[in-house]
Motif scaffolding. Structure first.
Motif, PDB file in Angstrom:
ATOM      1  N   LEU A  49      59.567  45.022 -10.373  1.00  0.00           N
ATOM      2  CA  LEU A  49      60.312  46.186  -9.887  1.00  0.00           C
ATOM      3  C   LEU A  49      59.879  47.452 -10.621  1.00  0.00           C
ATOM      4  O   LEU A  49      59.829  48.535 -10.034  1.00  0.00           O
ATOM      5  CB  LEU A  49      61.818  45.983 -10.051  1.00  0.00           C
ATOM      6  N   LYS A  50      59.572  47.311 -11.893  1.00  0.00           N
ATOM      7  CA  LYS A  50      59.110  48.475 -12.653  1.00  0.00           C
ATOM      8  C   LYS A  50      57.776  48.984 -12.096  1.00  0.00           C
ATOM      9  O   LYS A  50      57.537  50.186 -12.069  1.00  0.00           O
ATOM     10  CB  LYS A  50      59.024  48.152 -14.135  1.00  0.00           C
ATOM     11  N   GLU A  51      56.911  48.071 -11.643  1.00  0.00           N
ATOM     12  CA  GLU A  51      55.673  48.511 -11.007  1.00  0.00           C
ATOM     13  C   GLU A  51      55.992  49.177  -9.665  1.00  0.00           C
ATOM     14  O   GLU A  51      55.442  50.235  -9.348  1.00  0.00           O
ATOM     15  CB  GLU A  51      54.718  47.342 -10.779  1.00  0.00           C
ATOM     16  N   PHE A  52      56.867  48.585  -8.887  1.00  0.00           N
ATOM     17  CA  PHE A  52      57.252  49.159  -7.599  1.00  0.00           C
ATOM     18  C   PHE A  52      57.781  50.584  -7.775  1.00  0.00           C
ATOM     19  O   PHE A  52      57.489  51.465  -6.980  1.00  0.00           O
ATOM     20  CB  PHE A  52      58.318  48.267  -6.936  1.00  0.00           C
ATOM     21  N   ARG A  53      58.543  50.794  -8.846  1.00  0.00           N
ATOM     22  CA  ARG A  53      59.115  52.122  -9.121  1.00  0.00           C
ATOM     23  C   ARG A  53      58.118  53.037  -9.837  1.00  0.00           C
ATOM     24  O   ARG A  53      58.486  54.139 -10.258  1.00  0.00           O
ATOM     25  CB  ARG A  53      60.370  51.969  -9.977  1.00  0.00           C
ATOM     26  N   THR A  54      56.903  52.584 -10.009  1.00  0.00           N
ATOM     27  CA  THR A  54      55.819  53.282 -10.710  1.00  0.00           C
ATOM     28  C   THR A  54      56.182  53.638 -12.153  1.00  0.00           C
ATOM     29  O   THR A  54      55.749  54.648 -12.688  1.00  0.00           O
ATOM     30  CB  THR A  54      55.324  54.536  -9.940  1.00  0.00           C
ATOM     31  N   GLU A  55      56.953  52.760 -12.786  1.00  0.00           N
ATOM     32  CA  GLU A  55      57.290  52.943 -14.203  1.00  0.00           C
ATOM     33  C   GLU A  55      56.233  52.304 -15.102  1.00  0.00           C
ATOM     34  O   GLU A  55      56.107  52.680 -16.266  1.00  0.00           O
ATOM     35  CB  GLU A  55      58.670  52.334 -14.490  1.00  0.00           C
ATOM     36  N   ILE A  56      55.525  51.306 -14.565  1.00  0.00           N
ATOM     37  CA  ILE A  56      54.433  50.657 -15.293  1.00  0.00           C
ATOM     38  C   ILE A  56      53.307  50.366 -14.301  1.00  0.00           C
ATOM     39  O   ILE A  56      53.508  50.391 -13.085  1.00  0.00           O
ATOM     40  CB  ILE A  56      54.873  49.362 -16.029  1.00  0.00           C
ATOM     41  N   THR A  57      52.132  50.043 -14.855  1.00  0.00           N
ATOM     42  CA  THR A  57      50.954  49.778 -14.017  1.00  0.00           C
ATOM     43  C   THR A  57      50.697  48.271 -13.916  1.00  0.00           C
ATOM     44  O   THR A  57      51.247  47.485 -14.699  1.00  0.00           O
ATOM     45  CB  THR A  57      49.704  50.446 -14.617  1.00  0.00           C
ATOM     46  N   THR A  58      49.813  47.922 -13.014  1.00  0.00           N
ATOM     47  CA  THR A  58      49.409  46.518 -12.862  1.00  0.00           C
ATOM     48  C   THR A  58      48.775  46.003 -14.146  1.00  0.00           C
ATOM     49  O   THR A  58      49.020  44.862 -14.548  1.00  0.00           O
ATOM     50  CB  THR A  58      48.419  46.380 -11.680  1.00  0.00           C
ATOM     51  N   ASP A  59      47.977  46.828 -14.803  1.00  0.00           N
ATOM     52  CA  ASP A  59      47.369  46.421 -16.078  1.00  0.00           C
ATOM     53  C   ASP A  59      48.438  46.164 -17.136  1.00  0.00           C
ATOM     54  O   ASP A  59      48.330  45.213 -17.919  1.00  0.00           O
ATOM     55  CB  ASP A  59      46.389  47.482 -16.575  1.00  0.00           C
ATOM     56  N   GLU A  60      49.455  46.996 -17.163  1.00  0.00           N
ATOM     57  CA  GLU A  60      50.544  46.784 -18.123  1.00  0.00           C
ATOM     58  C   GLU A  60      51.284  45.481 -17.830  1.00  0.00           C
ATOM     59  O   GLU A  60      51.661  44.760 -18.752  1.00  0.00           O
ATOM     60  CB  GLU A  60      51.515  47.969 -18.103  1.00  0.00           C
TER      61      GLU A  60
END
Length: 144
Positions: A49-60
């Motif tokens: 969800l954090k990736e979906f919300r652009t709070e973190i990246t796929t690499d993270e």
């Protein structure tokens, strides 16, 4: 035995309010953390969800998941034997007895029921309703 709500586990991997407190508290207590498939589902979902919300990246995410797996292999987490039938029986009973008083949501009830099913005697969460419910069952609430 200590039971952690998934939101506490997430704070070990994502810098959020209280992350440092959780990390320090767990280091001081040096106790393996029970990890259920329910935790795993919620943890994976929270991170994605954090990736979906652009709070973190796929690499993270890759780094977080690698660190999580490393922690499990090093014994930070362990997989207790758990009967999901028992968990749901506890959950139904808790809901009947306490939801009208605590306002607990089903997922919060499932965490408390999971803790009861593995005979946890301590509970760490930042959720007030979940904390109140766990306390009503006799589980001691850990405070940071």
């Amino acid at each position: 035995m200590l039971y952690l709500d998934t939101s506490v586990i997430v704070k070990l991997y994502i810098k959020e309010e209280y992350s440092l407190d959780v990390s320090n508290w767990l280091k001081e207590n040096n106790e393996a953390i029970p990890l259920t498939t329910f935790h795993e589902l919620e943890f994976n979902n929270a991170i994605n969800l954090k990736e979906f919300r652009t709070e973190i990246t796929t690499d993270e995410i890759r780094l977080i998941m690698a660190r999580f797996a490393e922690h499990e292999s090093k014994g930070v987490f362990y997989r207790p034997q758990i009967s999901w039938t028992d968990v749901f029986k506890y959950a139904v009973d808790l809901s009947r007895k306490h939801t009208s008083e605590t306002g607990s949501r089903a997922l919060d009830i499932l965490h408390v029921a999971s803790a009861l099913s593995i005979k946890a005697d301590r509970f760490l969460t930042f959720d007030e309703r979940q904390s109140k419910l766990a306390a009503l069952t006799g589980i001691r609430i850990e405070n940071l």
